[in-house]
Write an enzyme that holds these catalytic residues in place. Structure first.
Site, PDB file in Angstrom:
ATOM      1  N   SER A 152       0.840  -1.196   0.000  1.00  0.00           N
ATOM      2  CA  SER A 152       0.000   0.000   0.000  1.00  0.00           C
ATOM      3  C   SER A 152       0.872   1.242   0.000  1.00  0.00           C
ATOM      4  CB  SER A 152      -0.895   0.031   1.245  1.00  0.00           C
ATOM      5  OG  SER A 152      -1.558   1.274   1.369  1.00  0.00           O
TER       6      SER A 152
ATOM      7  N   TYR B  15      -1.879  -0.248  10.030  1.00  0.00           N
ATOM      8  CA  TYR B  15      -1.975  -0.742   8.653  1.00  0.00           C
ATOM      9  C   TYR B  15      -0.717  -0.392   7.854  1.00  0.00           C
ATOM     10  CZ  TYR B  15      -3.771  -1.509   3.944  1.00  0.00           C
ATOM     11  OH  TYR B  15      -3.941  -1.944   2.646  1.00  0.00           O
TER      12      TYR B  15
END
Length: 251
Positions: A144, A158
């Site tokens: 990501s 995350y």
């Protein structure tokens, strides 16, 4: 030099979001698929959809929990055997919940780190065992843009988990450098999926646009790719050098 066609592809987290989207794109290309996820009812429905739309392909499915390394170690070779081999493994399964550290959500943050780091590791172990035995394959890890810098609130755990994925991918790439095994790290920007509700930011693209860019990037087999490339490649470059006071406002 053109890359070999990766005919037999295993995708984890294939019951929704990016995994489901990739399965549809690769099926349309005539690839044979092994799809794994926890929600087997959704996998079975997707299998029927893909076989109806593309009757010439093979689609194998299996329930698998990446939080359980024994599940991964058992299911992956079984799926590979049913598919008749493996050319590409997409490490996609992951979760996106979480909250600011120290706000009483430690369990959610720990779950993100556990699934996204240890789950990715378990998948890589299983995939690389297959690829090492045959001396070829394409390992793809879905990371990501949130991994580029430390980010606040729902993205803290995350982003940290995906930074670990980047390092894991690079270590494997270093280990098999010069072999017939390719390793690709994909860093999506904000793509509208169920997993990132609460983590979407500016420049969020719809799922179809994001999956199209993602699939095209995987097919190119780069070392690293930001998807969609515009605007996320330049944004990632900026994120690396901007002061944290600016980064926190942008993310």
């Amino acid at each position: 030099m053109p890359h070999p066609v990766r005919q037999r592809i295993l995708i984890t987290g294939a019951s929704s979001g990016l995994g489901e989207g990739m399965a549809r794109r690769f099926a349309a290309m005539g690839r044979d698929l092994a799809l794994a996820a926890r929600r087997t009812d959704r996998l079975d429905a997707l299998r029927q959809e893909l076989l109806t739309a593309h009757p010439g392909i093979r689609v194998e499915t299996a329930g698998m929990d990446v939080d359980d390394p024994d599940s991964v170690a058992t299911v992956v070779p079984e799926l590979v055997a049913r598919l008749g081999g493996l050319d590409r493994f997409v490490v996609n399964a992951g979760i996106g919940k979480g909250a600011s550290v120290g706000t009483g959500k430690a369990e959610a943050n720990r779950a993100v780190l556990h699934t996204n780091v240890l789950g990715a590791h378990a998948q890589c172990e299983a995939a690389m065992e297959v690829f090492r035995a045959q001396g070829a394959g394409h390992l793809v890890l879905i990371s990501s843009v949130a991994s580029v810098r430390g980010m606040r609130e729902t993205r803290t755990a995350y982003g940290a988990s995906k930074a670990a994925v980047n390092s894991l991918a690079e270590g494997i790439r270093c280990d098999v450098w010069g072999s017939g095994i390719a390793v690709t790290t994909i860093l999506p920007g904000y793509i509208a999926t169920d997993i990132n509700v609460g983590r979407r930011g500016p420049f969020t693209v719809d799922l179809d646009t994001g999956v199209d860019a993602l699939t095209a990037a995987v097919e190119r087999e780069p070392v690293r790719a930001y998807v969609p490339a515009w605007p996320w490649r330049p944004i990632a470059g900026l994120l690396r050098v901007l002061p944290l006071s600016v980064v926190r406002r942008l993310t």
